[in-house]
Design a protein around this motif. Structure first.
Motif, PDB file in Angstrom:
ATOM      1  N   CYS A  34       0.815  -1.219   0.000  1.00 35.40           N
ATOM      2  CA  CYS A  34       0.000   0.000   0.000  1.00 35.40           C
ATOM      3  C   CYS A  34       0.846   1.266   0.000  1.00 35.40           C
ATOM      4  O   CYS A  34       0.344   2.359  -0.246  1.00 35.40           O
ATOM      5  CB  CYS A  34      -0.944   0.006   1.210  1.00 35.40           C
ATOM      6  N   GLY A  35       2.149   1.144   0.307  1.00 31.94           N
ATOM      7  CA  GLY A  35       3.030   2.301   0.296  1.00 31.94           C
ATOM      8  C   GLY A  35       2.886   3.201   1.510  1.00 31.94           C
ATOM      9  O   GLY A  35       3.413   4.306   1.530  1.00 31.94           O
ATOM     10  N   GLN A  36       2.192   2.732   2.538  1.00 29.96           N
ATOM     11  CA  GLN A  36       1.953   3.542   3.735  1.00 29.96           C
ATOM     12  C   GLN A  36       3.028   3.346   4.803  1.00 29.96           C
ATOM     13  O   GLN A  36       2.915   3.922   5.880  1.00 29.96           O
ATOM     14  CB  GLN A  36       0.579   3.196   4.321  1.00 29.96           C
ATOM     15  N   GLY A  37       4.022   2.542   4.531  1.00 33.85           N
ATOM     16  CA  GLY A  37       5.082   2.305   5.509  1.00 33.85           C
ATOM     17  C   GLY A  37       4.663   1.375   6.636  1.00 33.85           C
ATOM     18  O   GLY A  37       5.139   1.502   7.767  1.00 33.85           O
ATOM     19  N   CYS A  38       3.776   0.451   6.343  1.00 29.00           N
ATOM     20  CA  CYS A  38       3.284  -0.487   7.359  1.00 29.00           C
ATOM     21  C   CYS A  38       4.437  -1.293   7.953  1.00 29.00           C
ATOM     22  O   CYS A  38       5.377  -1.656   7.268  1.00 29.00           O
ATOM     23  CB  CYS A  38       2.286  -1.455   6.742  1.00 29.00           C
ATOM     24  N   VAL A  39       4.307  -1.563   9.236  1.00 27.26           N
ATOM     25  CA  VAL A  39       5.266  -2.419   9.913  1.00 27.26           C
ATOM     26  C   VAL A  39       4.464  -3.494  10.621  1.00 27.26           C
ATOM     27  O   VAL A  39       3.722  -3.169  11.549  1.00 27.26           O
ATOM     28  CB  VAL A  39       6.127  -1.633  10.921  1.00 27.26           C
ATOM     29  N   PRO A  40       4.511  -4.720  10.184  1.00 29.21           N
ATOM     30  CA  PRO A  40       5.313  -5.202   9.061  1.00 29.21           C
ATOM     31  C   PRO A  40       4.600  -4.991   7.729  1.00 29.21           C
ATOM     32  O   PRO A  40       3.379  -4.971   7.665  1.00 29.21           O
ATOM     33  CB  PRO A  40       5.468  -6.690   9.352  1.00 29.21           C
ATOM     34  N   CYS A  41       5.395  -4.858   6.712  1.00 36.68           N
ATOM     35  CA  CYS A  41       4.912  -4.708   5.338  1.00 36.68           C
ATOM     36  C   CYS A  41       4.683  -6.103   4.749  1.00 36.68           C
ATOM     37  O   CYS A  41       5.261  -7.092   5.220  1.00 36.68           O
ATOM     38  CB  CYS A  41       5.954  -3.953   4.518  1.00 36.68           C
ATOM     39  N   ILE A  42       3.900  -6.180   3.725  1.00 36.21           N
ATOM     40  CA  ILE A  42       3.679  -7.459   3.041  1.00 36.21           C
ATOM     41  C   ILE A  42       5.003  -8.050   2.561  1.00 36.21           C
ATOM     42  O   ILE A  42       5.192  -9.261   2.556  1.00 36.21           O
ATOM     43  CB  ILE A  42       2.676  -7.296   1.869  1.00 36.21           C
ATOM     44  N   PHE A  43       5.973  -7.216   2.241  1.00 36.43           N
ATOM     45  CA  PHE A  43       7.276  -7.706   1.806  1.00 36.43           C
ATOM     46  C   PHE A  43       8.083  -8.256   2.980  1.00 36.43           C
ATOM     47  O   PHE A  43       8.932  -9.131   2.802  1.00 36.43           O
ATOM     48  CB  PHE A  43       8.045  -6.620   1.046  1.00 36.43           C
ATOM     49  N   ASP A  44       7.828  -7.757   4.194  1.00 37.18           N
ATOM     50  CA  ASP A  44       8.458  -8.331   5.384  1.00 37.18           C
ATOM     51  C   ASP A  44       7.969  -9.765   5.588  1.00 37.18           C
ATOM     52  O   ASP A  44       8.751 -10.663   5.911  1.00 37.18           O
ATOM     53  CB  ASP A  44       8.151  -7.494   6.629  1.00 37.18           C
ATOM     54  N   PHE A  45       6.664  -9.973   5.412  1.00 35.27           N
ATOM     55  CA  PHE A  45       6.109 -11.316   5.530  1.00 35.27           C
ATOM     56  C   PHE A  45       6.701 -12.240   4.471  1.00 35.27           C
ATOM     57  O   PHE A  45       7.000 -13.406   4.740  1.00 35.27           O
ATOM     58  CB  PHE A  45       4.582 -11.302   5.409  1.00 35.27           C
ATOM     59  N   TYR A  46       6.860 -11.708   3.273  1.00 37.01           N
ATOM     60  CA  TYR A  46       7.442 -12.497   2.190  1.00 37.01           C
ATOM     61  C   TYR A  46       8.878 -12.895   2.525  1.00 37.01           C
ATOM     62  O   TYR A  46       9.272 -14.048   2.343  1.00 37.01           O
ATOM     63  CB  TYR A  46       7.393 -11.731   0.867  1.00 37.01           C
TER      64      TYR A  46
END
Length: 70
Positions: A34-46
């Motif tokens: 989403c580009g909102q700087g989520c922690v964790p991001c979907i890429f962190d899960f990946y």
């Protein structure tokens, strides 16, 4: 039970048909973030799933020397 399956059971290793190689996780598309700087991001899960995959693959290769996971 076949002789090869019996041998694997005797040695404590699962039979190949009961021990498939792990499946590599699918990398998210850039648009999945989403580009909102989520922690964790979907890429962190990946990245976490990818690390677990490589660990599981290494263990699988130890149990199946000389076999290709493909």
């Amino acid at each position: 039970m076949t002789d090869s399956e019996r041998l694997n059971v005797t040695e404590g290793a699962p039979a190949p048909s009961n021990d498939p190689p792990p499946v590599k996780p699918v990398e998210p598309d850039a648009g999945d973030c989403c580009g909102q700087g989520c922690v964790p991001c979907i890429f962190d899960f990946y990245e976490e799933a990818l690390t677990q995959y490589y660990e599981a693959l290494a263990a699988w290769k130890e149990r199946h020397p000389g076999q290709s996971p493909d």
